[in-house]
Design an enzyme around this catalytic site. Structure first.
Site: not given
Ligand code: NAD
Length: 566
Positions: A53, A131, A178, A198, A245, A265, A267, A324, A413
């Site tokens: 995150g 986070q 992640g 990605e 994206a 999703q 970050s 999301y 779960c």
């Molecule tokens: P992370 O930082 O591990 O991964 C983010 C990914 O996005 C990276 O692989 C990065 O290379 C990629 N990225 C960044 N900018 C990009 C772009 N413009 N185009 C394409 N790829 C791009 O984060 P994470 O743990 O996967 O979490 C992602 C987001 O989702 C965070 O904002 C987090 O807070 C949120 N999140 C949501 C939930 C949920 O349940 N909805 C849960 C956890 C995290």
């Protein structure tokens, strides 16, 4: 943060087996969960102390990590260790039934609660981004979010299409980190097709290696063609496209390709260290961040604005759009003044809130033995306990078949509050059953139960978990604070309170707990208390906001709500 510590290099993940190095299992569980968070198989960049995150970290510096490990090794059964933004700051005699570790991460006083002030303090080594599960030592890898993503998409299929799965539907998203890395597998588990953008090719490779994504390509036309073929044939399929994206969504609009569902999703909650601006490779963007952080943020926000506009345009052309949980709408509204940014909903009000009203949320557990058989034993136990839950059986079957363990074997779960004839909640019944199995030796070492901060009564987050609350109390943060205090009163083994989480500094307060089921009577009593009060907070929080489903749950399960009928 210094050079990675020798202690961390020696561990390379959590210790396993039944021999412990701490004074008791409750401290040992904390140590193993900290090291599990930083297991190279589990964390995204463990050599930088980053778990997931964006910059979500497990400790403030490598010195602080070493000190936490030393403290946990020595911590007696009647003392409590205090961790402030990833650094151990004190240890007090409390008592045996009190938490062993209390954690507060990233919290700032309201007026100063923003990224700018946070980054100043972070640069001086005075604060850390926790986070959600990173700084509370509860991250278990992509396996931790997979059921939540699966449940959200299943709820979407019911709400939008009145169907039980996503067969024939194409989901387009971004970010394979992640948490976001769970998206392709959650889509295919629901029978659908996923195209995920990605920018970092290594992340796509990691998801393919671990079975979360099927294929990768640089060619968007090829991805769309394969996706359309699979959807037409009713087959599940996922592909990671190596592209920004925002660029991908605009290219889809140009091609007049409209997916069924669009979300994201990346970050985006962190414009500096989480989101990549368009026009750069990862290496080029990383260099720009070091050289000129202000320009990086400006370009990152420009790309985000285009990204949100493209989601809105796809929605106009018929796609189901939802945010999301990465605050991309909030970023663009606040920093770029895009007034229409919130014209598509967040996933909680759209699909998840009814579950929160019943106190349902992501209950998850890890086997401290390191033995997958212990998790399979818990799988049997949960199915045996709730034979009427068909969706639970389907989930456990799918998880056993398709979700690889990362680090300590774990399972998730969603369980709720609803009580049985003895007044035990679903979560308490299951925890007590696990504790019995540990005591009887059917499970070889204690199990630690924890949860996501994203739970029914543990978060105030106006752009996510508490978006559009019925009574307008989206930003009221008394609830997570009461939740943390209650977890202490109930004697959870670790209790934590964080600011920021998935949506960024100043945008959320949230809490977490751990309970170690070591087979003792004390663990049974703790489990009974924590797994009643903790999901109970979800019920009373939503009942207070006027949700009928929560009021019904409260009535059916005898939750005491003093002013309910006034
Ligand atoms: P992370 O930082 O591990 O991964 C983010 C990914 O996005 C990276 O692989 C990065 O290379 C990629 N990225 C960044 N900018 C990009 C772009 N413009 N185009 C394409 N790829 C791009 O984060 P994470 O743990 O996967 O979490 C992602 C987001 O989702 C965070 O904002 C987090 O807070 C949120 N999140 C949501 C939930 C949920 O349940 N909805 C849960 C956890 C995290």
């Amino acid at each position: 943060r210094g050079e990675p510590s020798d202690t961390w290099r020696a561990y390379q993940g959590a210790s396993t087996g039944t021999k412990i190095e701490c004074e008791g299992w409750r401290q040992e569980a904390a140590l193993r969960m900290l090291n599990n968070n930083l297991d190279p198989e589990v964390a995204e960049k463990p050599e930088e102390l980053v778990v997931y995150g964006g910059t979500g970290s497990a400790a403030r510096s490598w010195d602080a990590y070493d000190a936490i490990v030393e403290e946990l090794r020595e911590l007696p059964d009647d003392e409590t260790l205090l961790v402030q933004s990833g650094k151990p700051v004190g240890r007090f005699r409390t008592h045996e039934r009190a938490p062993r570790v209390l954690i507060a991460n990233s919290n700032l006083v309201g007026k100063w609660d923003d990224w700018e002030h946070f980054h100043e303090l972070e640069a001086e080594g005075k604060i850390m981004y926790g986070q959600m599960t990173a700084g509370s030592w509860a991250y278990i890898g992509t396996q931790g979010i997979i059921q939540g993503t699966y449940e959200t998409l299943a709820a979407l299929a019911r709400a939008e299409y009145d169907e039980t799965d996503l067969e024939g539907r194409i989901v387009v998203t971004g970010g394979l980190g992640g948490m976001g890395g769970a998206q392709p597998l959650a889509v295919t588990m629901n029978g659908g097709v996923c195209i995920a953008a990605e920018v970092d090719e290594e992340r796509i490779d990691r998801r393919i290696e671990t079975g979360y994504c099927q294929e990768k390509t640089d060619d968007l036309d090829e991805a769309i063609e394969r996706a359309e073929e699979a959807a037409a044939a009713g087959e599940s399929y996922s592909v990671g496209v190596h592209v920004n994206a925002a660029d991908m969504l605009e290219a889809m609009l140009e091609r007049e390709f409209v997916p069924d569902i669009v979300t994201d999703q990346t970050s985006a909650h962190d414009a500096l260290e989480g989101y990549y601006p368009s026009g750069y490779t990862v290496a080029e963007a990383d260099a720009l961040r070091d050289e000129d952080p202000d320009r990086y943020v400006a370009e990152s926000l420009d790309t985000m604005e285009r990204h949100v506009q493209a989601i809105l345009d796809l929605q106009d052309r018929g796609a189901v759009a939802f945010e999301y949980g990465n605050n991309i709408r909030g970023q663009v509204e606040d920093e770029r003044g895009l007034e229409t940014a919130f014209d598509f909903p967040g996933f909680v009000p759209a699909y998840i809130r009814p579950q929160f009203c019943e106190g349902r949320g992501p209950f998850r557990w890890a086997a401290l033995s390191g033995d997958p058989e212990d998790i399979y034993r818990t799988d049997e136990a949960v199915l045996d306990l709730f034979p009427e839950k068909d969706s639970l059986r389907r989930w456990i079957d799918l998880a056993q078949d398709q979700v690889q363990f990362q680090g300590l074997p774990s399972r998730v779960c969603w369980l709720g509050y609803s009580t049985d004839d003895d007044g035990l909640t679903e979560r308490a019944r299951f925890a007590l059953r696990i504790n019995d199995l540990v005591r009887e030796g059917e499970i070889t070492a204690p199990i630690v139960v924890t949860r996501d901060h994203l739970d029914a009564g543990s978060v105030a987050s106006p752009n996510r978990e508490t978006e559009a609350m019925r009574d307008g109390t989206d930003a009221v943060a008394d609830w997570p604070i009461l939740n943390a205090l209650l977890n202490c009163a109930a004697g959870a083994d670790i209790v934590s309170v964080h600011d920021g989480g998935g949506v960024g500094i100043g945008n959320a307060l949230h809490t977490n707990n751990h309970v170690v089921l070591d087979g003792t009577e004390q663990a049974a009593e703790t489990a009974k208390r924590v797994f009643t009060t903790d999901p109970g907070m979800g019920v009373i929080r939503h009942a207070d906001a006027g949700y009928e489903e929560a009021l019904d749950t409260a009535r059916e399960s005898n939750v005491a709500i003093p002013m309910r009928d006034r």
